[in-house]
Design an enzyme around this catalytic site. Structure first.
Site, PDB file in Angstrom:
ATOM      1  N   GLU A  91       0.790  -1.227   0.000  1.00 62.93           N
ATOM      2  CA  GLU A  91       0.000   0.000   0.000  1.00 62.93           C
ATOM      3  C   GLU A  91       0.828   1.286   0.000  1.00 62.93           C
ATOM      4  OE1 GLU A  91      -3.543   0.345   0.052  1.00 62.93           O
ATOM      5  OE2 GLU A  91      -3.367  -1.728  -0.614  1.00 62.93           O
ATOM      6  N   SER A 366     -49.148  -3.954 -17.258  1.00 65.98           N
ATOM      7  CA  SER A 366     -50.520  -4.334 -16.900  1.00 65.98           C
ATOM      8  C   SER A 366     -50.754  -4.485 -15.405  1.00 65.98           C
ATOM      9  CB  SER A 366     -50.894  -5.645 -17.605  1.00 65.98           C
ATOM     10  OG  SER A 366     -50.959  -5.453 -18.992  1.00 65.98           O
TER      11      SER A 366
END
Length: 684
Positions: A91, A366
């Site tokens: 990192e 519908s």
């Protein structure tokens, strides 16, 4: 020559001076703009892990723990050196020397990313330091804006001036999300390897250090672990031999970890989190050790997820590797209390956290028709009143010329209202809307919460299902058909206790009176019903016919009384089914995230099939419970096709119809309509 070199050197030094002056001035401006309203970072000096807040299912089983909760705090002195080295190598390789931001790392990232974008073999990389990540994780959001990055950098510089490197690393290693609902290395070690951090091998340390970049993706775990091992060699933390031995070690991820459990409940849990984050606030939700009792029923949740994914897999397997994949959602709740007992918002939460049950606005087709026809029933029109199913031409609304068609391209002449809705015929629905008036037809859908009250541009297409809503709102609207006409707010949480066992008050946080036999409370609302009980029962009876002999046959559940309605939009882009028993309602939606036709053979039967698969499990141990009948109705056996009394028209399908006072069957038909002529404008 010497003079020329001196001149070049003077110009270069002047350039460096003005560049340095500009940088100082720019830094001063940035500090002036962004440096005054930053959070109080000094409170991290006494950082301690928060008390766990836990989310529980209705049966008391633990579902999830939020960010600050699933954490085992590990002091820096108790962290293995190789674990620390693995995270730094992966990192932030300059962590021990930079002042909070890494100029060298920024330069390297710019060069690598530029080469990557130009097509060269360079690894795409970021430039955030571990200190910057601490600043972001504790104080800032994850939005990708320049202002956020500037604030992050300023905070990082201040953190470095205030705290030791060891303290900053302790904060980072206990806060970082590492997947599997684990925050911090202590919790992750237990989740993945079922051991404390002190017992982690080099291979396992490298694996954990590889997780921050993609915490929920373990498919590439081996390659990412090996990448961290190579970085550790490059930084001189381990030898090549040690790296090779660690790379050869199999990753025995804890068998107790089940991604399936996460997947089944994550959509629901995330909706709970969003709701409580708004009502309680982040500090209370994440740090106050709450006991959150939710409405979810684990066995029903598993059944809902399985039924949805079974249908999605069936469709997607036929398409093979074709993208995109069909998505969908299912939501089930008690229509009398609003308690949501199952919710799945898609194929996979890890693939997409977008909840299609609560967040996707889609045309409802519908499924709007029951609300339109209810408007007719409320006006005293009988379920057996005849509607002309004949071609309509020349019907203009604004600049739109309408020529509605039925799905089978046929016209049946005069048919009962019930028959028209059970078979979901479009032309009779158009005539119904014209007879009622578009605004009157839409008003019922608004009253029942399907469409918003401030709906703009009300037109015929909205009354025929072109309007958009969410699956949750549609299910909420249908619930009122069966619960006596009450608009019940969906509930995700039964009650919340603080760490001392006191029940919190507020939205969706009060304990409800729930009986052991799962029967609903006698009184569901103090509000007035949305419609009269006789009209509501007539609609429920018609929707029961939809399932028994209409378009919803795929939703049948043997041995149980079921009602519901199918829905399909134009070109079969979205398909729906919403259905219910007396005490349980479920809605299903299927479609692509970017709407497109599902193709030949697809239809609402697919959604009805998901519903049936779920309800067969949900009702397996329940006895059949017919729908409650209000006072004042008269039941007469009639011919389904004509609406005439069975004694007068005995041929064909005979059904039992519910009539209000003053209503009666139709006269016996003189002859059937075989051909019809176009009718301009249409009539009811």
């Amino acid at each position: 020559m010497v003079m020329k070199l001196k001149k070049i050197l003077r110009v270069f030094l002047n350039f460096l001076f003005w560049l340095f002056t500009f940088c100082i001035a720019a830094l001063a401006v940035l500090l002036l703009i962004y440096g005054n309203d930053l959070p109080d970072y000094k409170k991290l000096a006494t950082y301690a892990p928060p008390v766990a807040t836990r989310l529980y299912a209705s049966d008391g089983s633990l579902l999830i723990e939020y960010a600050e909760e699933r954490r085992v705090f590990i002091d820096y002195a108790d962290m293995p050196p190789q674990l620390i080295n693995a995270f730094i190598a992966a990192e932030d390789q300059n962590f021990w020397t930079h002042p909070g931001i890494d100029v060298q790392g920024i330069t390297r990232a710019l060069v690598n990313n530029g080469l990557h974008m130009l097509g060269f073999d360079a690894r795409f990389s970021g430039a955030s330091t571990i200190t910057q990540q601490v600043a972001k994780n504790f104080f800032l959001t994850s939005e990708r804006t320049i202002s956020r990055k500037i604030k992050e950098a300023i905070l990082a510089l201040r953190l470095e001036r205030t705290f030791s490197k060891q303290h900053i690393l302790t904060l980072y290693m206990n806060q970082i999300y590492l997947g599997a609902r684990a925050y911090g290395v202590g919790s992750a070690a237990l989740m993945y390897f079922n051991k404390p951090v002190a017992d982690l091998t080099l291979s396992e340390c490298a694996f954990l250090a590889a997780l921050p970049k993609a915490p929920n993706n373990r498919d590439d775990a081996i390659e990412r672990r090996n990448y961290v091992l190579r970085r550790m060699v490059d930084e001189g933390y381990i030898t090549q031999e040690e790296a090779d031995n660690a790379a050869a070690e199999p990753l025995n991820i804890n068998s107790g970890f089940t991604a399936q459990m996460e997947e089944e409940f994550q959509y629901f849990a995330e909706d709970v989190r969003r709701q409580l984050l708004e009502t309680l606030g982040r500090e209370t939700l994440y740090n106050e050790g709450l006991y959150i009792k939710t409405t979810i029923v684990p066995e029903l949740q598993r059944a809902a997820s399985a039924a949805l994914n079974k249908e999605l897999d069936r469709y997607n397997s036929v398409r093979g590797e074709t993208e995109p994949k069909l998505q969908g959602a299912i939501i089930a709740m008690n229509p009398h209390t609003g308690r949501i007992v199952a919710m799945s918002g898609g194929r996979s939460f890890n693939e997409s956290s977008f909840n299609r049950a609560t967040q996707a606005m889609r045309q409802i087709g519908s499924t709007i028709k029951p609300f339109v026809y209810l408007a007719a029933l409320e006006k005293g029109i009988s379920p057996e009143s005849l509607i002309l199913d004949a071609p309509i031409v020349g019907w203009r609304e604004d600049d739109t010329l309408w020529k509605p068609e039925n799905y089978d391209k046929k016209f049946l002449g005069d048919i009962p209202l019930r028959y028209a809705l059970e078979t979901s015929r479009n032309v009779p629905a158009v005539r119904m809307v014209q007879s009622l008036g578009v605004e009157n037809a839409i008003e019922v859908a608004q009253r029942f919460g399907v469409y918003p009250q401030d709906l703009k541009n009300i037109n015929l297409s909205l009354a025929l299902g072109s309007g958009e809503t969410t699956l949750q709102r549609l299910v909420q609207g249908y619930s009122a058909f069966v619960n006596g006409g009450y608009l019940i707010e969906p509930k995700l949480v039964d009650y919340i206790e603080d760490r001392y066992g006191r029940v919190l008050n507020g939205s969706n946080t009060t304990m409800i009176d729930w009986q052991e036999d799962l029967l609903p409370p006698e009184k569901v609302s103090d509000a007035e019903p949305l419609s009269d009980p006789q009209s509501l029962y007539q609609m429920v009876s018609i929707l029961q016919g939809v399932v028994e002999r209409g378009t919803g046959k795929q939703a049948r559940v043997p041995g149980h009384t079921i009602a519901g309605k199918t829905g399909t939009t134009n070109d079969v882009k979205d398909i729906w089914f919403v259905g219910f028993s007396k005490n349980l309602i479920a809605g299903v939606y299927l479609g692509f995230d970017l709407p497109q036709p599902l193709g030949t053979g697809a239809g609402s039967y697919m959604a009805a099939r998901v519903f049936a698969d779920f309800m067969k499990v949900a009702l397996a141990d329940e006895s059949d419970q017919p729908f409650s009948v209000p006072d004042g109705l008269t039941f007469v056996r009639v011919n389904r096709a004509s609406g005439a009394a069975a004694s007068a028209d005995p041929k064909g399908t005979i059904i039992t119809e519910a009539f209000k006072p003053g209503q009666k069957p139709n006269p016996a038909p003189q002859s059937s309509v075989k051909e019809t002529k176009p009718v301009v404008g249409g009539v009811f």
